[in-house]
Design a protein around this motif. Structure first.
Motif, PDB file in Angstrom:
ATOM      1  N   SER A 142       0.831  -1.213   0.000  1.00  0.00           N
ATOM      2  CA  SER A 142       0.000   0.000   0.000  1.00  0.00           C
ATOM      3  C   SER A 142       0.858   1.252   0.000  1.00  0.00           C
ATOM      4  O   SER A 142       0.553   2.228  -0.696  1.00  0.00           O
ATOM      5  CB  SER A 142      -0.930  -0.010   1.220  1.00  0.00           C
ATOM      6  OG  SER A 142      -1.798  -1.115   1.193  1.00  0.00           O
ATOM      7  N   GLY A 143       1.942   1.250   0.780  1.00  0.00           N
ATOM      8  CA  GLY A 143       2.806   2.427   0.834  1.00  0.00           C
ATOM      9  C   GLY A 143       3.461   2.723  -0.495  1.00  0.00           C
ATOM     10  O   GLY A 143       3.534   3.881  -0.925  1.00  0.00           O
ATOM     11  N   ILE A 203       1.197   9.425   5.693  1.00  0.00           N
ATOM     12  CA  ILE A 203       0.547   8.198   5.236  1.00  0.00           C
ATOM     13  C   ILE A 203       1.150   7.039   6.005  1.00  0.00           C
ATOM     14  O   ILE A 203       2.374   6.861   6.002  1.00  0.00           O
ATOM     15  CB  ILE A 203       0.743   7.999   3.725  1.00  0.00           C
ATOM     16  CG1 ILE A 203       0.062   9.128   2.947  1.00  0.00           C
ATOM     17  CG2 ILE A 203       0.194   6.645   3.272  1.00  0.00           C
ATOM     18  CD1 ILE A 203       0.338   9.090   1.446  1.00  0.00           C
ATOM     19  N   SER A 205       1.282   2.995   6.587  1.00  0.00           N
ATOM     20  CA  SER A 205       0.982   1.670   6.041  1.00  0.00           C
ATOM     21  C   SER A 205       2.054   0.700   6.525  1.00  0.00           C
ATOM     22  O   SER A 205       2.938   0.292   5.767  1.00  0.00           O
ATOM     23  CB  SER A 205       0.939   1.716   4.511  1.00  0.00           C
ATOM     24  OG  SER A 205       0.686   0.433   3.989  1.00  0.00           O
ATOM     25  N   ASP A 209      -1.890  -3.771  11.919  1.00  0.00           N
ATOM     26  CA  ASP A 209      -2.791  -2.756  12.473  1.00  0.00           C
ATOM     27  C   ASP A 209      -2.254  -2.169  13.769  1.00  0.00           C
ATOM     28  O   ASP A 209      -2.337  -0.956  13.990  1.00  0.00           O
ATOM     29  CB  ASP A 209      -4.178  -3.358  12.701  1.00  0.00           C
ATOM     30  CG  ASP A 209      -4.935  -3.561  11.396  1.00  0.00           C
ATOM     31  OD1 ASP A 209      -4.381  -3.210  10.340  1.00  0.00           O
ATOM     32  OD2 ASP A 209      -6.071  -4.083  11.446  1.00  0.00           O
ATOM     33  N   SER A 212       0.553   0.215  12.961  1.00  0.00           N
ATOM     34  CA  SER A 212       0.031   1.425  12.304  1.00  0.00           C
ATOM     35  C   SER A 212      -0.646   2.347  13.304  1.00  0.00           C
ATOM     36  O   SER A 212      -0.454   3.567  13.272  1.00  0.00           O
ATOM     37  CB  SER A 212      -0.946   1.038  11.197  1.00  0.00           C
ATOM     38  OG  SER A 212      -0.292   0.328  10.162  1.00  0.00           O
ATOM     39  N   VAL A 230      -4.309   6.370   7.310  1.00  0.00           N
ATOM     40  CA  VAL A 230      -3.750   5.092   7.746  1.00  0.00           C
ATOM     41  C   VAL A 230      -4.489   3.943   7.083  1.00  0.00           C
ATOM     42  O   VAL A 230      -5.707   4.018   6.852  1.00  0.00           O
ATOM     43  CB  VAL A 230      -3.803   4.968   9.293  1.00  0.00           C
ATOM     44  CG1 VAL A 230      -5.245   5.042   9.797  1.00  0.00           C
ATOM     45  CG2 VAL A 230      -3.141   3.684   9.768  1.00  0.00           C
ATOM     46  N   VAL A 231      -3.748   2.894   6.753  1.00  0.00           N
ATOM     47  CA  VAL A 231      -4.320   1.671   6.205  1.00  0.00           C
ATOM     48  C   VAL A 231      -4.544   0.691   7.348  1.00  0.00           C
ATOM     49  O   VAL A 231      -3.615   0.380   8.093  1.00  0.00           O
ATOM     50  CB  VAL A 231      -3.379   1.048   5.157  1.00  0.00           C
ATOM     51  CG1 VAL A 231      -3.920  -0.297   4.692  1.00  0.00           C
ATOM     52  CG2 VAL A 231      -3.208   1.988   3.976  1.00  0.00           C
ATOM     53  N   ARG A 233      -6.258  -3.112   8.263  1.00  0.00           N
ATOM     54  CA  ARG A 233      -6.684  -4.359   7.619  1.00  0.00           C
ATOM     55  C   ARG A 233      -7.967  -4.926   8.225  1.00  0.00           C
ATOM     56  O   ARG A 233      -8.788  -5.504   7.530  1.00  0.00           O
ATOM     57  CB  ARG A 233      -5.572  -5.406   7.737  1.00  0.00           C
ATOM     58  CG  ARG A 233      -4.204  -4.911   7.305  1.00  0.00           C
ATOM     59  CD  ARG A 233      -4.127  -4.711   5.825  1.00  0.00           C
ATOM     60  NE  ARG A 233      -2.830  -4.154   5.421  1.00  0.00           N
ATOM     61  CZ  ARG A 233      -2.490  -3.877   4.184  1.00  0.00           C
ATOM     62  NH1 ARG A 233      -3.353  -4.105   3.209  1.00  0.00           N
ATOM     63  NH2 ARG A 233      -1.322  -3.366   3.891  1.00  0.00           N
ATOM     64  N   ASN A 251      -9.585   0.835   4.602  1.00  0.00           N
ATOM     65  CA  ASN A 251      -9.520  -0.621   4.675  1.00  0.00           C
ATOM     66  C   ASN A 251      -9.493  -1.165   3.254  1.00  0.00           C
ATOM     67  O   ASN A 251     -10.498  -1.102   2.548  1.00  0.00           O
ATOM     68  CB  ASN A 251     -10.730  -1.171   5.446  1.00  0.00           C
ATOM     69  CG  ASN A 251     -10.611  -2.653   5.730  1.00  0.00           C
ATOM     70  OD1 ASN A 251     -10.098  -3.412   4.909  1.00  0.00           O
ATOM     71  ND2 ASN A 251     -11.093  -3.076   6.893  1.00  0.00           N
ATOM     72  N   PRO A 252      -8.346  -1.659   2.785  1.00  0.00           N
ATOM     73  CA  PRO A 252      -8.256  -2.127   1.386  1.00  0.00           C
ATOM     74  C   PRO A 252      -9.288  -3.190   1.049  1.00  0.00           C
ATOM     75  O   PRO A 252      -9.847  -3.197  -0.052  1.00  0.00           O
ATOM     76  CB  PRO A 252      -6.831  -2.678   1.291  1.00  0.00           C
ATOM     77  CG  PRO A 252      -6.086  -2.010   2.396  1.00  0.00           C
ATOM     78  CD  PRO A 252      -7.075  -1.816   3.494  1.00  0.00           C
TER      79      PRO A 252
END
Length: 340
Positions: A142-143, A203, A205, A209, A212, A230-231, A233, A251-252
């Motif tokens: 993701s980053g 950002i 990633s 979790d 992060s 923030v990503v 999961r 959340n991807p």
């Protein structure tokens, strides 16, 4: 949040050199050899203009010796030019060659001996002056996608600072032209070294979790007003990430689910949603503050794009709601505009 002892390691930025070291060294060696070869060839063809103090004939070995000594020094006087032509050649050709060769030698010594010291000083200056940049904590899938998208949208790679502990990830980030720093983004010292308080956005990633969320907590303490994305999961951790101080939680898996679900209601729905999110599409979503000449007008009357939503304080209103019929100073507009 992690605190750091006084004897902790100093975090330093770095950027990849655009020219490989072996290529730079090879080019300089070839140029030096070519210049020496020119001097050697002319001296050989004009060997009649040279004379040894011993009176012996000038051989090729003598020419090679005389050329190397003359190019690297001013000569020892045991072999001297005696004709006007030989003297003019040494004056106007060999002397500049000598200077160029010395410059090549000095430049090579700088690059391979002094450049490391210079680069450390230069990056420390950049580090002190770094401002309005984007910090990316974690350069995983993701980053890296976020960095690539920022660059596609026109961001200067040098103004993107990637913080990660993995050397392989940092090498990949460096190849994109970004500024990188090896460090643990959960620690105050690492984020402070990345000048987080002067950054434009963060950002996060990290791949996990808990990590992060810890980075978000640390960052929010250093920069209370910084926009943080923030990503996350797990859906259970989204609320925790918001509580930790993240402005945007992505959340991807949920986003992919939205695209998949949208595709079942029409062949083009998911395509348009992806078009809005990516820089390569025909249209893009843009967020901006309302202009002075737009105050008092309805959201539908803006001329820059197609207004979808306004944010007024801590509330948001969509284009069909009564509040969108009159824009106010300080409103934030989310609009769809053509990609430029």
């Amino acid at each position: 949040m992690h605190t750091d002892d006084a004897d902790t390691v100093h975090y330093r930025l770095r950027r990849q050199s655009r020219t490989p070291a072996w290529l730079a060294l090879s080019w300089r060696a070839l140029v030096a050899l070519a210049l020496i070869g020119i001097a050697l060839a002319v001296h050989w063809f004009d060997r009649g203009g040279l004379r040894q103090n011993s009176g012996e004939p000038v051989t090729f070995a003598d020419i090679l010796y005389f050329t190397m000594i003359t190019v690297t020094t001013v000569g020892y006087g045991d072999i001297v030019p005696v004709t006007q032509q030989a003297r003019m050649f040494d004056t106007f050709v060999v002397t500049p060659i000598r200077l160029f060769v010395w410059l090549i030698f000095l430049g090579t010594a700088y690059d391979f001996l002094l450049k490391g010291v210079w680069e450390k000083w230069r990056m420390s200056v950049i580090q002190r002056r770094l401002e309005d940049h984007v910090v990316v904590a974690g350069f995983g899938t993701s980053g890296s996608e976020a960095v690539s998208e920022l660059i596609r949208r026109g961001a200067d790679p040098g103004m993107i600072v990637v913080v990660d502990e993995r050397a392989a990830a940092l090498r990949t980030a460096e190849s994109c032209g970004t500024t990188v720093m090896e460090g643990n983004a959960t620690r105050n010292a690492a984020l402070e070294a990345a000048r987080l308080s002067k950054a434009r956005a963060l950002i996060v990633s990290a791949g996990r979790d808990d990590t992060s969320i810890l980075i978000v907590l640390t960052a929010r303490r250093i920069a209370p007003d910084l926009p943080i994305s923030v990503v996350i999961r797990s859906e259970d951790n989204e609320a925790i990430a918001h509580q930790a101080g993240a402005n945007v939680v992505i959340n991807p898996a949920s986003f992919a689910g939205l695209l998949l679900a949208g595709s079942t209601h029409g062949a083009h729905t998911a395509e348009y949603m992806a078009d809005l999110a990516a820089s390569g599409g025909r249209v893009v979503l843009r967020e901006r503050e309302v202009a002075a000449d737009e105050v008092g007008k309805p959201l539908a009357a803006i001329a820059t794009g197609l207004g979808h939503r306004i944010y007024r304080g801590h509330q948001d209103f969509c284009f069909w709601e009564p509040e969108a019929a009159r824009l106010e100073a300080g409103d934030i507009i989310v609009e769809v505009v053509p990609r430029r």
